[in-house]
Design a protein around this motif. Structure first.
Motif, PDB file in Angstrom:
ATOM      1  N   HIS A 174       0.151  -0.857   0.093  1.00 39.39           N
ATOM      2  CA  HIS A 174       0.078   0.013  -0.362  1.00 39.39           C
ATOM      3  C   HIS A 174       0.876   0.946  -0.217  1.00 39.39           C
ATOM      4  O   HIS A 174       1.920   1.818   0.771  1.00 39.39           O
ATOM      5  CB  HIS A 174      -0.651   0.340   1.152  1.00 39.39           C
ATOM      6  CG  HIS A 174      -1.010  -1.133   1.572  1.00 39.39           C
ATOM      7  ND1 HIS A 174      -2.828  -1.840   0.567  1.00 39.39           N
ATOM      8  CD2 HIS A 174      -1.618  -2.116   2.042  1.00 39.39           C
ATOM      9  CE1 HIS A 174      -3.032  -3.089   1.314  1.00 39.39           C
ATOM     10  NE2 HIS A 174      -2.332  -3.098   1.785  1.00 39.39           N
ATOM     11  N   ASN A 221      -0.958  -1.281  -4.626  1.00 40.11           N
ATOM     12  CA  ASN A 221      -2.248  -0.325  -4.229  1.00 40.11           C
ATOM     13  C   ASN A 221      -1.743   1.259  -3.766  1.00 40.11           C
ATOM     14  O   ASN A 221      -0.730   1.577  -3.201  1.00 40.11           O
ATOM     15  CB  ASN A 221      -3.185  -0.827  -2.499  1.00 40.11           C
ATOM     16  CG  ASN A 221      -4.295   0.005  -2.171  1.00 40.11           C
ATOM     17  OD1 ASN A 221      -4.446   0.501  -3.303  1.00 40.11           O
ATOM     18  ND2 ASN A 221      -4.592   0.061  -1.048  1.00 40.11           N
ATOM     19  N   ILE A 227      -2.938   5.406  -2.146  1.00 41.35           N
ATOM     20  CA  ILE A 227      -3.878   5.669  -1.461  1.00 41.35           C
ATOM     21  C   ILE A 227      -3.052   6.529  -1.629  1.00 41.35           C
ATOM     22  O   ILE A 227      -2.822   7.783  -1.147  1.00 41.35           O
ATOM     23  CB  ILE A 227      -3.971   5.452   0.028  1.00 41.35           C
ATOM     24  CG1 ILE A 227      -4.451   4.306   0.247  1.00 41.35           C
ATOM     25  CG2 ILE A 227      -4.668   6.606   1.040  1.00 41.35           C
ATOM     26  CD1 ILE A 227      -3.633   3.221   1.336  1.00 41.35           C
ATOM     27  N   ASP A 238      -2.410  -2.081  -9.206  1.00 40.00           N
ATOM     28  CA  ASP A 238      -3.850  -2.685  -9.471  1.00 40.00           C
ATOM     29  C   ASP A 238      -4.812  -1.727  -8.870  1.00 40.00           C
ATOM     30  O   ASP A 238      -5.995  -2.173  -9.112  1.00 40.00           O
ATOM     31  CB  ASP A 238      -3.793  -4.028  -8.559  1.00 40.00           C
ATOM     32  CG  ASP A 238      -2.857  -5.687  -9.227  1.00 40.00           C
ATOM     33  OD1 ASP A 238      -2.797  -5.732  -9.592  1.00 40.00           O
ATOM     34  OD2 ASP A 238      -1.427  -5.591  -8.444  1.00 40.00           O
ATOM     35  N   HIS A 239      -4.596  -1.159  -8.173  1.00 39.14           N
ATOM     36  CA  HIS A 239      -5.489  -0.139  -7.599  1.00 39.14           C
ATOM     37  C   HIS A 239      -5.708   0.997  -6.976  1.00 39.14           C
ATOM     38  O   HIS A 239      -4.660   1.095  -6.701  1.00 39.14           O
ATOM     39  CB  HIS A 239      -6.095  -1.345  -6.157  1.00 39.14           C
ATOM     40  CG  HIS A 239      -7.872  -1.082  -5.667  1.00 39.14           C
ATOM     41  ND1 HIS A 239      -7.266  -0.353  -4.223  1.00 39.14           N
ATOM     42  CD2 HIS A 239      -8.719  -0.436  -6.067  1.00 39.14           C
ATOM     43  CE1 HIS A 239      -8.355   0.250  -3.375  1.00 39.14           C
ATOM     44  NE2 HIS A 239      -9.355   0.166  -4.284  1.00 39.14           N
ATOM     45  N   GLN A 265      -7.236   4.198  -4.422  1.00 39.64           N
ATOM     46  CA  GLN A 265      -8.130   4.302  -3.953  1.00 39.64           C
ATOM     47  C   GLN A 265      -7.692   6.405  -3.421  1.00 39.64           C
ATOM     48  O   GLN A 265      -7.177   6.304  -2.688  1.00 39.64           O
ATOM     49  CB  GLN A 265      -7.878   4.188  -2.244  1.00 39.64           C
ATOM     50  CG  GLN A 265      -8.878   4.576  -0.890  1.00 39.64           C
ATOM     51  CD  GLN A 265      -8.942   4.123   0.269  1.00 39.64           C
ATOM     52  OE1 GLN A 265      -8.508   5.723   1.291  1.00 39.64           O
ATOM     53  NE2 GLN A 265      -8.382   2.923   0.414  1.00 39.64           N
ATOM     54  N   PRO A 316     -10.316  -1.024 -10.430  1.00 42.00           N
ATOM     55  CA  PRO A 316     -11.404  -1.016  -9.679  1.00 42.00           C
ATOM     56  C   PRO A 316     -10.686   0.734  -8.846  1.00 42.00           C
ATOM     57  O   PRO A 316      -9.964   1.035  -8.593  1.00 42.00           O
ATOM     58  CB  PRO A 316     -10.893  -1.682  -8.627  1.00 42.00           C
ATOM     59  CG  PRO A 316      -9.000  -2.425  -9.322  1.00 42.00           C
ATOM     60  CD  PRO A 316      -8.967  -1.848 -10.828  1.00 42.00           C
ATOM     61  N   THR A 324     -11.484   2.770  -5.498  1.00 39.76           N
ATOM     62  CA  THR A 324     -12.622   2.810  -3.639  1.00 39.76           C
ATOM     63  C   THR A 324     -12.490   4.361  -3.711  1.00 39.76           C
ATOM     64  O   THR A 324     -11.059   5.281  -3.346  1.00 39.76           O
ATOM     65  CB  THR A 324     -12.001   2.359  -2.893  1.00 39.76           C
ATOM     66  OG1 THR A 324     -11.377   0.549  -3.136  1.00 39.76           O
ATOM     67  CG2 THR A 324     -11.999   2.241  -1.505  1.00 39.76           C
ATOM     68  N   GLU A 369     -15.273   3.770   1.859  1.00 38.23           N
ATOM     69  CA  GLU A 369     -15.375   3.473   2.669  1.00 38.23           C
ATOM     70  C   GLU A 369     -16.648   4.829   2.897  1.00 38.23           C
ATOM     71  O   GLU A 369     -15.679   5.750   3.150  1.00 38.23           O
ATOM     72  CB  GLU A 369     -14.209   4.000   3.280  1.00 38.23           C
ATOM     73  CG  GLU A 369     -12.721   2.336   2.777  1.00 38.23           C
ATOM     74  CD  GLU A 369     -11.206   2.426   2.931  1.00 38.23           C
ATOM     75  OE1 GLU A 369     -11.223   3.722   4.029  1.00 38.23           O
ATOM     76  OE2 GLU A 369     -10.496   1.563   2.730  1.00 38.23           O
ATOM     77  N   PRO A 385     -12.551  -6.011 -11.864  1.00 38.23           N
ATOM     78  CA  PRO A 385     -11.491  -5.990 -11.608  1.00 38.23           C
ATOM     79  C   PRO A 385     -10.559  -5.888 -11.162  1.00 38.23           C
ATOM     80  O   PRO A 385     -11.190  -5.298 -10.063  1.00 38.23           O
ATOM     81  CB  PRO A 385     -12.256  -4.315 -12.448  1.00 38.23           C
ATOM     82  CG  PRO A 385     -13.477  -4.479 -12.941  1.00 38.23           C
ATOM     83  CD  PRO A 385     -13.817  -5.710 -11.790  1.00 38.23           C
ATOM     84  N   GLY A 386     -10.105  -5.743 -10.681  1.00 36.98           N
ATOM     85  CA  GLY A 386      -8.484  -5.742  -9.588  1.00 36.98           C
ATOM     86  C   GLY A 386      -8.683  -6.913  -8.536  1.00 36.98           C
ATOM     87  O   GLY A 386      -7.696  -6.757  -7.569  1.00 36.98           O
ATOM     88  N   LYS A 415      -7.486 -11.262  -8.089  1.00 41.27           N
ATOM     89  CA  LYS A 415      -6.668 -11.852  -8.623  1.00 41.27           C
ATOM     90  C   LYS A 415      -7.000 -12.986  -7.416  1.00 41.27           C
ATOM     91  O   LYS A 415      -6.420 -13.011  -5.798  1.00 41.27           O
ATOM     92  CB  LYS A 415      -4.986 -10.977  -8.546  1.00 41.27           C
ATOM     93  CG  LYS A 415      -5.236  -9.932  -9.579  1.00 41.27           C
ATOM     94  CD  LYS A 415      -4.063  -9.649  -9.884  1.00 41.27           C
ATOM     95  CE  LYS A 415      -3.505  -8.968 -11.138  1.00 41.27           C
ATOM     96  NZ  LYS A 415      -2.156  -7.593 -11.130  1.00 41.27           N
ATOM     97  N   PRO A 439      -9.287  -5.312  -4.222  1.00 40.67           N
ATOM     98  CA  PRO A 439      -8.389  -4.157  -2.905  1.00 40.67           C
ATOM     99  C   PRO A 439      -8.585  -3.932  -2.672  1.00 40.67           C
ATOM    100  O   PRO A 439      -9.621  -3.824  -1.582  1.00 40.67           O
ATOM    101  CB  PRO A 439     -10.144  -3.368  -3.994  1.00 40.67           C
ATOM    102  CG  PRO A 439     -10.357  -3.824  -5.317  1.00 40.67           C
ATOM    103  CD  PRO A 439      -9.481  -5.136  -4.978  1.00 40.67           C
ATOM    104  N   GLU A 440      -7.789  -3.603  -0.956  1.00 40.99           N
ATOM    105  CA  GLU A 440      -7.397  -3.285   0.546  1.00 40.99           C
ATOM    106  C   GLU A 440      -7.698  -4.688   0.855  1.00 40.99           C
ATOM    107  O   GLU A 440      -8.191  -4.526   1.981  1.00 40.99           O
ATOM    108  CB  GLU A 440      -7.965  -2.474   0.595  1.00 40.99           C
ATOM    109  CG  GLU A 440      -7.365  -0.546   0.674  1.00 40.99           C
ATOM    110  CD  GLU A 440      -7.778   0.091  -0.110  1.00 40.99           C
ATOM    111  OE1 GLU A 440      -7.908   0.574   1.144  1.00 40.99           O
ATOM    112  OE2 GLU A 440      -7.515   1.204  -1.008  1.00 40.99           O
TER     113      GLU A 440
END
Lengths: 373, 91
Positions: free
Chosen positions: A59, A86, A88, A108-109, A111, A148, A150, A179, B13-14, B16, B31-32
């Protein structure tokens, strides 16, 4: 694999620099300086070590992680090491160029944090004019890249009435996850508690809103919901237990079981500049101090939830009782539980002005080199 | 919860499915969050490719494991339904 089970995630504060000044920032009051930050090569070595000891998710946070120009290089390095990456971010610097570089690096992601849905109030809370509009643009970029998304809303008494609109905004932006996270009262949040802590009535209305939205959006959008500890009956399982799942690393390379652990007195946290992650995780005294259940006082020691909440939060126990080894006062069985009600009573009818998060806006003593120059 | 056999599951998506060489175990990274699927769930998730439907996944498993197809299809629906609620799978 020998010794204690491997950590799941590494939380990396790449920098404490940030264009925003949110008064509930999770960074410590004594922000670290740019000159002390780990270099690209040092972070790359940390990434390699992380993959080797079984870290699964990386992260990247801050401060604002995009303030580091080498962010895409670090994402690529982590991705190639097999880690889930990820970021943030506040999103205010997430322009087309940064977005393309991150996608090419294998992110990958992402936030994305929001301060409110009302642009004027959002910008006021962030202490940054135009932040909200930039965040909306960043959300559209993330969505268009097929990543994706968030959305993270930090909720408190100065925006809590807008939670229904926050959920609607997340739906409209195509978020897969949202969140609704009440402020956690450590560091800057603790300093601003009277300006931020909602009332019981405001909290109950929000809980009902979130529960209804979860039912309606089942299978479409996940909503993670965090309540303020001050209204809890049992403590949260902070970080999934002290040194059980995560390692947090500060910009200068200090390894800690959580981002707020520096508030605890008497600890010397190890540096990744000098000690390997494997050594830190298995043997460092700071990591072993509150791991497991042996350290627990009563009523935790004989509680049947001791391996569910792992005794709650050590930083909160210290902040509210002066002793990091006491039962988290968030628990209604804690001898100090009355301090929570006292804090609620102190919040007052109208919120006080924010103390914004910025270098120099804290009570911590300035480092000597700054004081003499 | 019952899901029709024609439903085609896919990872959102995201999300795996990955083998972790340190734990010597399959993990679902999202995700997280992450999930540590049991052996049965791993066999199902390995067949989630965005093309096979639930019925085809159950056929494949029934041919390889000694269990009646109706029990397998119920397990497949339950396990993927649970991961769909948690946001890891789209059904």
């Amino acid at each position: 694999m020998t010794g204690f089970e491997p950590p799941m995630g590494l939380i990396v504060e790449l920098t404490h620099r940030c264009p925003l000044q949110c008064p509930y920032c999770s960074n410590p009051l004594a922000l670290e300086r740019v000159g002390d930050e780990l270099s690209t090569a040092e972070w790359q070595r940390v990434i390699d070590e992380a993959a080797k000891i079984g870290i699964l998710q990386f992260h990247f946070t801050g401060g604002e992680p995009t303030a580091r120009r080498d962010l895409p290089d670090l994402v690529r390095h982590a991705s190639q090491a097999g880690l889930y990456t990820n970021i943030i971010t506040s999103g205010v610097q997430l322009d087309d160029r940064m977005m393309e570089a991150l996608v090419a690096a294998g992110i990958d992601h992402i936030q994305l944090s929001f301060q409110d849905v009302d642009p004027e109030n959002a910008d006021r809370i962030a202490g940054y004019r135009g932040a909200h509009a930039k965040k909306l643009a960043a959300a559209a970029r993330i969505h268009a890249a097929g990543l994706p998304l968030t959305l993270n809303f930090v909720v408190h008494r100065q925006n809590i009435a807008n939670v229904p609109r926050m959920i609607a905004l997340a739906e409209g932006l195509g978020a897969a996850r949202t969140e609704i996270a009440q402020v956690q009262y450590y560091g800057w949040g603790f300093k601003n508690r009277a300006s931020l802590l909602p009332s019981q009535g405001e909290l109950d209305a929000t809980t009902a809103t979130v529960e209804a939205a979860r039912l309606r959006l089942k299978g479409q959008m996940v909503i993670d919901y965090v309540i303020p500890d001050y209204y809890a009956r049992r403590p949260k399982s902070c970080m999934g237990g002290w040194a059980r799942r995560f390692i947090n690393i500060s910009p200068a390379g200090k390894a800690m079981p959580c981002h707020a652990a520096e508030t605890l007195p008497g600890f010397v946290f190890p540096s990744v500049r000098e000690t390997s992650l494997a050594e830190i995780w298995q043997h460092d005294p700071a990591f072993l101090r509150f791991r497991g259940t042996d350290w627990m006082p009563e009523p935790c020691q004989s509680c049947d939830r001791r391996e569910i909440d792992w005794g709650g939060c050590r930083c909160q126990a210290f902040a509210l009782t002066g002793d990091a080894a006491r039962t988290d006062p968030a628990c209604e069985l804690a001898p100090d539980h009355a301090v929570m009600a006292a804090a609620i009573a102190e919040r007052g009818d109208a919120p006080a002005d924010f103390i914004y998060r910025r270098y120099g806006n804290n009570d911590a003593p300035a480092p000597l080199k700054d004081a003499v120059s | 919860m019952s899901t029709p056999e024609q439903a085609v599951p896919r990872f959102r998506p995201g999300v795996k499915l990955r083998f972790d060489p340190v734990r010597k175990a399959w993990v679902v990274l999202a995700p997280e969050r992450l999930f540590l699927p049991d052996e049965q769930a791993v066999e199902i998730l390995k067949l989630v490719d965005g093309a096979r439907n639930l019925g085809a996944i159950a056929d494949d498993l029934a041919a390889r494991f000694a269990a009646p197809r109706e029990i397998i299809i119920a397990d497949v629906g339950a396990i993927l339904g649970d991961l769909a609620e948690k946001g890891a799978i789209a059904l």
